[in-house]
Scaffold this motif. Structure first.
Motif, PDB file in Angstrom:
ATOM      1  N   ARG A 387       6.407  35.527  43.564  1.00 36.45           N
ATOM      2  CA  ARG A 387       6.321  36.920  43.115  1.00 36.45           C
ATOM      3  C   ARG A 387       7.682  37.479  42.803  1.00 36.45           C
ATOM      4  NH1 ARG A 387       1.852  39.401  46.919  1.00 36.45           N
ATOM      5  NH2 ARG A 387       0.286  37.814  46.469  1.00 36.45           N
ATOM      6  N   LEU A 401       4.202  19.934  38.473  1.00 38.73           N
ATOM      7  CA  LEU A 401       2.931  19.323  38.090  1.00 38.73           C
ATOM      8  C   LEU A 401       3.199  18.060  37.279  1.00 38.73           C
ATOM      9  CD1 LEU A 401       0.815  22.450  37.083  1.00 38.73           C
ATOM     10  CD2 LEU A 401       0.588  21.058  39.120  1.00 38.73           C
ATOM     11  N   PHE A 404       4.088  14.825  39.323  1.00 39.54           N
ATOM     12  CA  PHE A 404       3.044  13.932  39.825  1.00 39.54           C
ATOM     13  C   PHE A 404       2.003  13.574  38.781  1.00 39.54           C
ATOM     14  CE2 PHE A 404      -0.194  17.077  40.677  1.00 39.54           C
ATOM     15  CZ  PHE A 404       0.444  18.190  41.201  1.00 39.54           C
ATOM     16  N   THR A 406       0.207  15.319  36.267  1.00 39.37           N
ATOM     17  CA  THR A 406      -0.994  16.040  35.877  1.00 39.37           C
ATOM     18  C   THR A 406      -1.177  15.911  34.373  1.00 39.37           C
ATOM     19  OG1 THR A 406      -0.092  17.654  37.369  1.00 39.37           O
ATOM     20  CG2 THR A 406      -2.153  18.241  36.298  1.00 39.37           C
ATOM     21  N   LEU A 439       0.900  10.345  44.750  1.00 37.18           N
ATOM     22  CA  LEU A 439       0.405  11.145  45.876  1.00 37.18           C
ATOM     23  C   LEU A 439       1.574  11.697  46.679  1.00 37.18           C
ATOM     24  CD1 LEU A 439      -2.561   8.904  47.027  1.00 37.18           C
ATOM     25  CD2 LEU A 439      -2.447  10.585  45.204  1.00 37.18           C
ATOM     26  N   ILE A 442       2.910  14.594  44.918  1.00 35.94           N
ATOM     27  CA  ILE A 442       2.105  15.795  45.188  1.00 35.94           C
ATOM     28  C   ILE A 442       2.604  16.442  46.467  1.00 35.94           C
ATOM     29  CG2 ILE A 442      -0.184  16.682  45.754  1.00 35.94           C
ATOM     30  CD1 ILE A 442      -1.387  14.438  44.175  1.00 35.94           C
ATOM     31  N   TRP A 446       4.118  20.112  46.420  1.00 32.83           N
ATOM     32  CA  TRP A 446       3.239  21.145  46.952  1.00 32.83           C
ATOM     33  C   TRP A 446       3.842  21.902  48.119  1.00 32.83           C
ATOM     34  CZ3 TRP A 446       0.272  21.867  43.117  1.00 32.83           C
ATOM     35  CH2 TRP A 446      -0.633  22.921  43.193  1.00 32.83           C
ATOM     36  N   GLU A 450       3.548  25.860  48.060  1.00 36.74           N
ATOM     37  CA  GLU A 450       2.910  26.623  49.125  1.00 36.74           C
ATOM     38  C   GLU A 450       3.824  27.727  49.644  1.00 36.74           C
ATOM     39  OE1 GLU A 450      -0.004  23.925  51.615  1.00 36.74           O
ATOM     40  OE2 GLU A 450       1.395  25.028  52.868  1.00 36.74           O
ATOM     41  N   MET A 454       2.351  31.069  48.430  1.00 35.77           N
ATOM     42  CA  MET A 454       1.360  31.512  49.399  1.00 35.77           C
ATOM     43  C   MET A 454       1.978  32.257  50.576  1.00 35.77           C
ATOM     44  SD  MET A 454      -1.577  30.967  48.291  1.00 35.77           S
ATOM     45  CE  MET A 454      -2.040  30.328  46.710  1.00 35.77           C
TER      46      MET A 454
ATOM     47  N   ASN C 116      -5.642  40.877  46.308  1.00 39.09           N
ATOM     48  CA  ASN C 116      -5.335  40.015  45.153  1.00 39.09           C
ATOM     49  C   ASN C 116      -6.541  39.746  44.255  1.00 39.09           C
ATOM     50  OD1 ASN C 116      -2.710  39.653  46.059  1.00 39.09           O
ATOM     51  ND2 ASN C 116      -3.356  38.006  47.418  1.00 39.09           N
ATOM     52  N   ARG C 119      -5.732  38.237  40.710  1.00 39.97           N
ATOM     53  CA  ARG C 119      -5.476  36.794  40.737  1.00 39.97           C
ATOM     54  C   ARG C 119      -6.796  36.044  40.846  1.00 39.97           C
ATOM     55  NH1 ARG C 119      -2.077  34.638  45.691  1.00 39.97           N
ATOM     56  NH2 ARG C 119      -4.079  34.550  46.714  1.00 39.97           N
ATOM     57  N   ILE C 149      -7.412  20.161  35.539  1.00 36.27           N
ATOM     58  CA  ILE C 149      -7.107  21.590  35.428  1.00 36.27           C
ATOM     59  C   ILE C 149      -8.043  22.365  36.346  1.00 36.27           C
ATOM     60  CG2 ILE C 149      -7.010  23.569  33.868  1.00 36.27           C
ATOM     61  CD1 ILE C 149      -6.410  21.643  31.620  1.00 36.27           C
ATOM     62  N   ILE C 152      -6.762  22.153  39.927  1.00 38.38           N
ATOM     63  CA  ILE C 152      -5.560  22.934  40.226  1.00 38.38           C
ATOM     64  C   ILE C 152      -5.845  24.426  40.121  1.00 38.38           C
ATOM     65  CG2 ILE C 152      -3.236  23.436  39.398  1.00 38.38           C
ATOM     66  CD1 ILE C 152      -3.116  20.418  38.671  1.00 38.38           C
ATOM     67  N   TYR C 155      -7.304  25.918  43.274  1.00 38.11           N
ATOM     68  CA  TYR C 155      -6.497  25.946  44.513  1.00 38.11           C
ATOM     69  C   TYR C 155      -6.197  27.372  44.969  1.00 38.11           C
ATOM     70  CZ  TYR C 155      -2.352  25.714  47.427  1.00 38.11           C
ATOM     71  OH  TYR C 155      -1.442  25.907  48.431  1.00 38.11           O
ATOM     72  N   PRO C 156      -5.709  28.246  44.063  1.00 44.49           N
ATOM     73  CA  PRO C 156      -5.419  29.612  44.526  1.00 44.49           C
ATOM     74  C   PRO C 156      -6.662  30.336  45.022  1.00 44.49           C
ATOM     75  CG  PRO C 156      -4.592  29.255  42.295  1.00 44.49           C
ATOM     76  CD  PRO C 156      -5.398  28.059  42.638  1.00 44.49           C
ATOM     77  N   ALA C 159      -7.194  29.063  48.603  1.00 45.83           N
ATOM     78  CA  ALA C 159      -6.152  29.573  49.490  1.00 45.83           C
ATOM     79  C   ALA C 159      -6.087  31.093  49.444  1.00 45.83           C
ATOM     80  CB  ALA C 159      -4.807  28.981  49.099  1.00 45.83           C
ATOM     81  N   LYS C 167      -4.496  28.110  54.042  1.00 49.53           N
ATOM     82  CA  LYS C 167      -3.525  27.215  53.410  1.00 49.53           C
ATOM     83  C   LYS C 167      -3.803  25.767  53.789  1.00 49.53           C
ATOM     84  CE  LYS C 167       0.278  29.446  54.481  1.00 49.53           C
ATOM     85  NZ  LYS C 167       1.698  29.751  54.630  1.00 49.53           N
ATOM     86  N   ARG C 171      -4.924  22.824  51.315  1.00 48.26           N
ATOM     87  CA  ARG C 171      -4.147  21.591  51.207  1.00 48.26           C
ATOM     88  C   ARG C 171      -5.084  20.382  51.238  1.00 48.26           C
ATOM     89  NH1 ARG C 171      -0.237  21.846  55.828  1.00 48.26           N
ATOM     90  NH2 ARG C 171       0.025  23.975  55.121  1.00 48.26           N
ATOM     91  N   LEU C 174      -7.021  20.354  47.784  1.00 53.33           N
ATOM     92  CA  LEU C 174      -6.264  19.835  46.652  1.00 53.33           C
ATOM     93  C   LEU C 174      -5.858  18.388  46.893  1.00 53.33           C
ATOM     94  CD1 LEU C 174      -5.267  21.211  44.030  1.00 53.33           C
ATOM     95  CD2 LEU C 174      -3.013  21.023  45.004  1.00 53.33           C
ATOM     96  N   LEU C 178      -6.972  15.730  44.206  1.00 51.98           N
ATOM     97  CA  LEU C 178      -5.933  15.143  43.348  1.00 51.98           C
ATOM     98  C   LEU C 178      -5.719  13.676  43.666  1.00 51.98           C
ATOM     99  CD1 LEU C 178      -3.114  17.793  42.928  1.00 51.98           C
ATOM    100  CD2 LEU C 178      -4.835  17.095  41.307  1.00 51.98           C
ATOM    101  N   SER C 179      -5.687  13.346  44.955  1.00 54.14           N
ATOM    102  CA  SER C 179      -5.360  11.943  45.243  1.00 54.14           C
ATOM    103  C   SER C 179      -6.478  11.017  44.807  1.00 54.14           C
ATOM    104  CB  SER C 179      -4.992  11.714  46.707  1.00 54.14           C
ATOM    105  OG  SER C 179      -5.573  12.647  47.521  1.00 54.14           O
TER     106      SER C 179
END
Lengths: 507, 143, 523
Positions: A387, A401, A404, A406, A439, A442, A446, A450, A454, C116, C119, C149, C152, C155-156, C159, C167, C171, C174, C178-179
């Motif tokens: 922010r 991104l 890793f 994407t 991985l 990532i 990440w 975070e 976050m 939020n 968002r 896409i 990802i 994710y927000p 969380a 969080k 984690r 995602l 992703l993995s």
């Protein structure tokens, strides 16, 4: 101002300078560099460097266009025909690398003004730009030359100037980092000339094209074998191949932000190009690469780099350092492309050269902007940065991104090409390794995401973006990271032409 | 004294055999290469093993000098003269490596100068030029 | 607007279907300061998108396969969109349920005083846009691009609360998605590409016996089935319960419809268009994956029974139901595969209703644990009745749509003489009863324990003191003029009623969808 004059002189008859482009590519920044000392003023020397780097970038684009259209360009320096004189020889492979170096050099400079003014004492700023131009000269020289010994000279020009740039960092650890880099770099370069000397002993030639025809006849000798070993190890040091990478993390972490952006995106890449050129052109006619087991060693080291460095990166709290370790890991991908030793694999390695320059350039530029505003790149100081500095963090996110792999970012294109190349050889375990290592990427990316997005920003934390002059180049790089991830066709086809140029002499 | 001699005798014999081999027809000119390798390894060892930064630079110099010698001996042709055109001289040494190594020497000097300059600044910043002490200080900073 | 749209070719409509939600997302961002305008924009985008998708329906129903190439990503591999019946159905339900969910979300997010919100709506729209992309993807690469896409961009949303727990769960979410996709799915894709030289979806299957045969088919299939982590085949199901920390509309749309359905939809697509049903039924090595799916069906149901948290129970139920779809596709008879495609539809309506109800209970009665629901059915009769009907659909009882899809899968298993899977489906139906019905029974018939009630009232007053319900006719709690009834407001009940009606209508009109899908399954 001289450059303007020179340009003015030559522009009316562009045809007259066209044959000299590959020499001008190196000569312009070389001659321009000392003028920074004459100018002295921080702003003027910056402006001067800016003009020169854009001219250089423009020339590199013209050269690439010409090579792709007409084939190899050769230039006899001083009119001495090879193999006696020094020859500049540009094919698709070096033209591609020239453009990478030119592009990064040109795009970093607009970014540099504000960042350098913040991080380097005013009295030393002109020295920074002097070194910047010298380093650019060295890197372009390595790329353009067709002479094995000339390559050493340029290697040292670029290295010496980058030691100085790193030592200009504001943290005192920059000094020790530069010193360690100096020791390692000099050892690497010296190894390289030992190798070149041995090749000369056996063939009496230093011209790369000439060597590639002469070496097969003597490839059985122990001298050539030793030469090969010295050259691979020497260049391996320069390109920070695992486990010869120890100089890199601190050097990148403590160098001024601009130096990090520039070096991370170009210096190791050019060293990789040099290795490619030596292995596939100079030793291209011999079977040494396959027979001596260097291929296997490179693949194993590459996989080790990809995993070990990424693993270490996960535990870094200094984000510039984290990105530096990530660079070591990503260099592993490029080395892997070399190790595969097929056109497809080389294409993957070369395209990653470009792609990694884009993403790491973006990431380090974002770190430079963050350092500019909050004065730190420690993870703990970055809470809520999503922010506080939305634009810089968005650029970092794009780069992350991409790191890793994407899809819709350049990272995906490289990974796709490399995985495909290894599967085409039937080496599925390498493809598995490539993908599993993502991985780890990532994980380290990440962690930053975070904390920055976050976690709420602490009370009274500095806010606001870096100046526009820093944001625009960063956003251009971020946009390129996405653009070339969507339109991977363009970069891949150039990389393929380059790979074919390198593999051309192969049986 | 006698005992000591008898202790060295086999070693002396080995050395003589080695010397004879080196100078024999079968291995022309290899002797200088052994010297070069010895120098090279000595320099390399100093760089790795010493904590004193100045000594590291000196080691680096020894290492580089060995390579200069390597180029110079490589170009020497037995019985050849300096490469200057003159009456009655048929055989010349190869001038090219000599010229090349001039460049390398310049690079070496530049590196040494830069390295020493860095050592001075490190000394100002850390108050020491011992690598292990610097590392201890840096680890303290990281933590 | 219709005049404008009628000038667009199907290809342009497809591009529009992806561009609209993205444009809507940025509109939401721009209007962030004015909540009413922002929510209105969200809703409007939803309607427009559904309208656009509907425009495509007649084209596909008439046998058209509109195709548009967006760009070359890698030489020989482009991102391109093709619409075929399966994708049409998925796009249709996702876009329709988006409208419903947006309605619900407006009521929920305001009633719950979430932070939020801008968002939230932004990423929600992006997620739907990528779901559209998944639905219309013309080759595996395109599917993968939009799939990632989608991971990802959600994710927000997971969380969203920003707490430590949120969080951590995000984690896991995602991390797993992703993995699996990068290490398994991408590997499978590269392998396929090296074998076949393309990744296009081909009717009857891209891979033939010239490309691959024997046990390797099983390995490649495993890469796909496990690599598509969104299909939540055990052991890669952990992300789904973890995602339940998200606000309920997210759970409802994404984790009952868009995200998970994108997963199973991809599995069906891979089964039908990459391997081809013939190859899957021919190769014995694919058996193992059928058992994996069958195991997930049973095991997830058993785990669901042990969950006291309502949303977690529903999440495990989703894991189990997703494997119905995977199982149906892998049984590889035409009937079973058709059944699995239909199950995507029926489960979507059933499960979104259940989540809507759960959300209403959380926001307006502040209950998250099933054991606390005693007697609540009398307070919120409409909510609980709809919960009951949707449960019936999930169990597979008439007159609910869920019956048909299960029927076809079971029939397909029987046709293929794989009776063990028929048995699995039957057992699982019983387990469904066992974990869904107690909720309803507790709600209507159990007497609330007095001390629980007491505590609850205190809680409620506390809560009410902090967050007074919004004073708007659509957001006010409903009482229906009866004592003791405090139903969720219209903004929540309306979507619930809509989707419940959908469950019932599917019982009567599912045949239309079946006929529409028939060309895909060799009809």
């Amino acid at each position: 101002m001289t450059a303007f004059y020179v340009l003015f002189l030559f522009l009316p008859n562009a045809a007259a300078i066209e044959p000299h482009l590959s020499a001008l590519q190196v000569v312009i920044p070389l001659l321009a560099a000392p003028i920074c000392v004459v100018l002295r003023d921080p702003k003027l020397s910056w402006l001067w460097a800016l003009i020169v780097s854009w001219v250089v970038f423009f020339i590199s684009l013209v050269i690439l266009g010409k090579v792709l259209a007409e084939g190899v360009i050769t230039y006899e320096l001083g009119g001495w025909p090879p193999p006696w004189g020094i020859e500049y020889r540009v094919d698709a492979a070096n033209a591609f690398v020239l453009v990478i170096v030119g592009l990064i050099g040109a795009i970093t400079l607009p970014y540099a003004r504000a960042s350098v003014a913040r991080e380097i004492p005013k009295a030393r700023i002109y020295l920074f730009y002097l070194m910047y131009l010298l380093c650019l000269t060295g890197l372009l020289g390595i790329t353009v030359t067709g002479d094995a010994f000339n390559l050493f000279v340029f290697l040292e020009i670029s290295s010496l100037s980058s030691y100085v740039m790193i030592a200009l960092g504001s943290d005192r650890r920059a000094l020790t980092a530069a010193f360690r880099y100096l020791i390692m770099g000099t050892l690497g370069a010296t190894f390289y000339i030992i190798g070149v000397g041995m090749m000369y002993m056996m063939t009496g030639s230093l011209n790369m094209a000439d060597l590639s025809t002469l070496l097969p006849a003597v490839e059985e000798t122990r001298t050539v074998l030793a030469a090969f070993a010295f050259i691979v190890v020497g260049l391996g040091l320069k390109m920070a191949i695992f486990p010869l990478h120890t100089w890199l993390p601190n050097a990148y972490a403590y160098a001024p932000s601009v130096a990090t952006v520039f070096l991370a995106s170009t210096a190791t890449k050019v060293a990789i190009y040099a290795l490619l050129r030596l292995v596939f052109t100079v030793f291209g006619g011999t079977t040494l690469f396959a027979v001596t087991g260097v291929q296997e060693v490179l693949i194993i080291l590459a996989l080790a780099a990809i995993f070990a460095a990424a693993f270490v990166a996960v535990f870094q709290n200094d984000i510039k350092r984290m990105l530096a370790y990530s660079s070591v890991s990503q260099i592993g991908y490029m080395v892997l492309g070399i190790g595969l030793a097929t056109t497809q694999g080389l294409t993957g390695g070369l395209v990653h050269l470009f792609n990694h320059a884009m993403m790491k350039g973006t990431a380090f530029m974002a770190m430079g902007a963050i350092f500019y505003v909050i004065g730190s790149v420690q993870l703990k100081d970055m809470a809520g940065l999503g922010r506080r500095m939305p634009i810089s963090m968005a650029a970092f996110l794009v780069a992350g991104l991409s790191l890793f792999g994407t899809p819709v970012t350049v990272g995906f294109i490289s990974k796709w090409q490399l995985a495909q190349a290894s599967l085409a050889l039937g080496w599925w375990y390498i493809a598995v390794g490539i993908l599993l290592a993502s991985l780890l990427a990532i994980a380290y990316v990440w962690r930053v995401v975070e904390v920055t997005y976050m976690e709420p920003p602490p009370e009274g934390a500095p806010k606001g973006e870096a100046p526009v002059s820093m944001l625009v180049p960063m956003l251009i790089m971020a946009a390129a990271t996405i653009w070339f991830g969507i339109d991977g066709d363009t970069t891949l086809s150039v990389a393929q032409a380059a790979a074919e140029a390198l593999m051309g002499d192969q049986p | 004294m006698d005992g000591l001699n008898s202790f060295f005798e086999p070693l002396q014999g080995a050395w003589q055999a080695f010397e004879a081999f080196m100078l024999s027809e079968g291995s022309p000119g290899l002797f200088s290469y052994w010297v070069i390798i010895a120098l090279m390894m000595a320099g390399f060892y100093i760089v790795i093993a010493h904590d004193n930064l100045v000594k590291k630079i000196v080691g680096l110099n020894v290492f580089q000098v060995s390579v200069f010698l390597f180029y110079i001996t490589m170009a020497k042709v037995s019985g050849g003269s300096a490469p200057i055109l003159a009456e009655g001289i048929e055989q010349y040494s190869n001038p090219l490596p000599h010229v090349l190594i001039l460049t390398a020497i310049v690079v070496g000097v530049a590196t040494t100068a830069l390295g020493l300059a860095l050592v001075v600044r490190i000394r100002n910043a850390y108050g020491t030029i011992e690598d292990d002490e610097i590392q201890a200080i840096e680890e303290g900073e990281d933590a | 607007m219709s005049g404008l749209l009628s000038q667009l070719s199907p290809a342009e409509l497809m591009e529009l279907a992806i561009a609209l939600p993205v444009a809507g997302a940025f509109l939401v961002l721009a209007l962030g300061r004015w909540p009413n305008a922002r929510d209105g924009a969200s809703l409007l985008t939803g309607f427009c998108l559904f309208y656009v998708v509907c425009q495509l329906y007649p084209v596909v129903a008439a046998g058209g396969r509109p195709d548009v190439e967006l760009l070359d990503m890698v030489p020989g591999l482009s991102v391109h969109l093709t619409l075929e019946p399966l994708g049409m159905i998925f796009a249709g339900i996702a876009s329709f349920l988006w409208i419903v969910t947006t309605l619900y979300a407006i009521g929920y997010m305001r009633g719950h005083h979430e932070q939020n919100q801008t968002r939230f709506y932004f990423f929600f729209a992006i997620a739907i846009g990528s779901a559209m992309g998944v639905a219309m993807s013309g080759n595996m690469l395109t599917l993968f691009v939009f799939y990632e896409i989608l991971s990802i961009s959600t994710y927000p949303l997971v969380a969203h609360h920003g707490t430590e727990e949120a969080k951590r769960s995000a984690r896991v979410y995602l991390g797993v998605l992703l993995s699996t996709s990068i290490s398994l799915l991408l590997f499978g894709m590269v392998w396929t590409y090296v074998l076949a030289g393309t990744l296009d979806f081909v009717e009857g299957g891209l891979l033939t016996r010239d490309h691959i045969q024997g046990p390797m088919v099983g390995v490649l299939l495993a890469l796909y089935v496990f690599g598509i982590g969104k299909a939540a085949v055990m052991p890669f199901h952990r992300w789904l319960p973890a995602a339940m920390v998200a606000p309920t509309p997210v759970s409802a749309l994404l984790h009952a419809v868009a995200v998970v359905k994108a997963g199973v939809f991809s599995v069906v697509k891979v089964a039908v268009y990459v391997f081809g049903l013939d190859m899957l039924s021919f190769e014995p090595s694919t058996d193992l994956l059928r058992y994996a799916a069958g195991f997930t069906v049973i095991a997830a149901s058993v785990v669901a029974m042990r969950q006291d948290n309502l949303k977690r129970r529903l999440a495990y139920s989703t894991v189990s139901q997703l494997s119905y779809v995977v199982l149906g596709a892998l049984l590889a008879t035409n009937t079973a595969a058709l059944g699995s495609a239909l199950h995507i539809v029926t489960h979507a309506f059933g499960k979104i209703t259940l989540f809507f109800c759960a959300g209403a209970i959380i926001v307006f009665a502040h209950k998250t644990e099933i054991s606390d629901l005693k007697g609540l059915g009398r307070k919120m009769p409409v909510t609980f009745f709809c919960f009951f009907l949707a449960s019936m659909s999930l169990i597979g009882l008439p007159p609910m749509g869920g019956m048909w899809s299960k029927w076809f899968i079971a029939l397909g298993a029987a046709e293929g003489e794989m009776l063990v899977f028929v048995a699995i489906l039957m057992i699982s139906s019983l387990l469904n009863v066992a974990y869904l019905m107690p909720v309803v029974l507790y709600g209507f018939f159990a007497r609330p324990a007095v001390h629980v009630d007491q505590r609850d009232n205190d809680d409620h007053e506390d809560h009410a003191a902090h967050h007074a319900p919004p004073d708007h006719p659509l957001l006010r709690h409903l009482t229906f003029g009866r004592d003791g009834v405090t139903e969720a407001p219209v903004m929540c009940l309306l979507p619930i009623a809509l989707t419940t009606a959908g469950c019932i209508l599917l019982f009567f009109y599912l045949d239309a969808i079946r006929l529409f899908l028939l060309p895909v399954f060799g009809g």
